[in-house]
Design a protein around this motif. Sequence first.
Motif, mmCIF file in Angstrom:
data_model
loop_
_atom_site.group_PDB
_atom_site.id
_atom_site.type_symbol
_atom_site.label_atom_id
_atom_site.label_comp_id
_atom_site.label_asym_id
_atom_site.label_seq_id
_atom_site.Cartn_x
_atom_site.Cartn_y
_atom_site.Cartn_z
ATOM 1 N N VAL A 97 15.210 8.024 10.713
ATOM 2 C CA VAL A 97 15.230 9.088 11.707
ATOM 3 C C VAL A 97 16.630 9.697 11.777
ATOM 4 C CG1 VAL A 97 15.818 7.567 13.657
ATOM 5 C CG2 VAL A 97 14.609 9.719 14.072
ATOM 6 N N ALA A 98 16.682 11.007 11.854
ATOM 7 C CA ALA A 98 17.934 11.715 12.115
ATOM 8 C C ALA A 98 18.003 11.931 13.620
ATOM 9 C CB ALA A 98 17.965 13.042 11.377
ATOM 10 N N LEU A 99 18.988 11.332 14.255
ATOM 11 C CA LEU A 99 19.073 11.303 15.712
ATOM 12 C C LEU A 99 20.386 11.923 16.155
ATOM 13 C CD1 LEU A 99 18.193 10.215 18.530
ATOM 14 C CD2 LEU A 99 19.215 8.031 17.876
ATOM 15 N N SER A 100 20.310 12.875 17.072
ATOM 16 C CA SER A 100 21.531 13.487 17.586
ATOM 17 C C SER A 100 21.363 13.805 19.058
ATOM 18 C CB SER A 100 21.896 14.746 16.792
ATOM 19 O OG SER A 100 20.838 15.681 16.806
ATOM 20 N N MET A 101 22.478 14.163 19.693
ATOM 21 C CA MET A 101 22.471 14.367 21.133
ATOM 22 C C MET A 101 23.467 15.468 21.490
ATOM 23 S SD MET A 101 23.287 11.461 23.994
ATOM 24 C CE MET A 101 21.715 10.638 23.749
ATOM 25 N N GLU A 102 23.017 16.417 22.290
ATOM 26 C CA GLU A 102 23.903 17.457 22.819
ATOM 27 C C GLU A 102 24.399 16.996 24.192
ATOM 28 O OE1 GLU A 102 25.145 20.239 21.814
ATOM 29 O OE2 GLU A 102 23.958 20.877 20.076
ATOM 30 N N GLY A 104 27.882 17.191 27.292
ATOM 31 C CA GLY A 104 28.959 18.006 27.833
ATOM 32 C C GLY A 104 30.259 17.887 27.066
ATOM 33 N N GLU A 105 30.362 16.896 26.178
ATOM 34 C CA GLU A 105 31.546 16.724 25.341
ATOM 35 C C GLU A 105 31.266 17.092 23.892
ATOM 36 O OE1 GLU A 105 33.267 12.854 25.755
ATOM 37 O OE2 GLU A 105 33.692 13.111 27.894
ATOM 38 N N GLY A 106 30.205 17.824 23.640
ATOM 39 C CA GLY A 106 29.859 18.216 22.288
ATOM 40 C C GLY A 106 28.662 17.454 21.767
ATOM 41 N N ALA A 107 28.412 17.565 20.469
ATOM 42 C CA ALA A 107 27.230 16.965 19.857
ATOM 43 C C ALA A 107 27.600 15.740 19.042
ATOM 44 C CB ALA A 107 26.534 17.991 18.970
#
Length: 248
Positions: A97-102, A104-107
């Motif tokens: 799985v490609a997992l990322s998160m947006e 308040g300090e960027g992605a």
Amino acid sequence: MKAIITDLDRTLLRTDKSISEYTCAVLKKCHDRGMPLMAATARPERAVLTYRSQVGFDALTTLNGARIILPSGVLENGIAPRSAEAILRRVVDIPDVALSMETGEGAFSNKPIPEWNFRAFEGFPALPTESTIYKILLSHEGETIQPEVERALTPDTYMTVAEGKLIQVMSTAATKWNGIRAMLEAAGIHNREAIYFGDDYDDIEAIKNCGTGVAVSNAIAEALAAADIVAQSNDMDGVAHYIEKNLL
């Protein structure tokens, strides 16, 4: 119509992500006549700054309503940290799985994505920051993982699928429509006095609830069915042609 609101990708923007000189000129005429221009997009704020300077948007709903930029300040509808951690624990072990998160300090991402300015983070399911969690993003090159992600949701979150492949998890308070309502309320304009242009699933609620809902011809079937009017495609500057013909 007292306000113009538009989605960006595949609606106002051409497929190459540009805004034509013609579209910019039409929108400038609207601005010069005192008609508020607003955008509602799944993009983060950093990814719309160029378009904001080109068009002069008066307000922006970004990250599907997780962050709303108004003339008077910013509203945020983030995922509760406890919910974000619970979801991450349930999805982090999905193979490949490609997992990322947006945030308040960027992605942050479990795989470096330099072209999107995502920072690598190897600590999932721990949270990479204590700042606001706007959105969790998941994708997979192989079989669909939508059922697994849907089972991982908490009662205060929901998911959408962009372009048939990118899963976006957000707070139930973070919707384009909630962002649009906040922008219109700040401007003192009723939703029936606004026109909305869109193309995808997350545009349907606004298409239905604004005074005039317009889908560009390249929109998904569900958006086309919900629309009052179908304009020309994004690559044919459909938004601008409709505005010039009907609102100027």
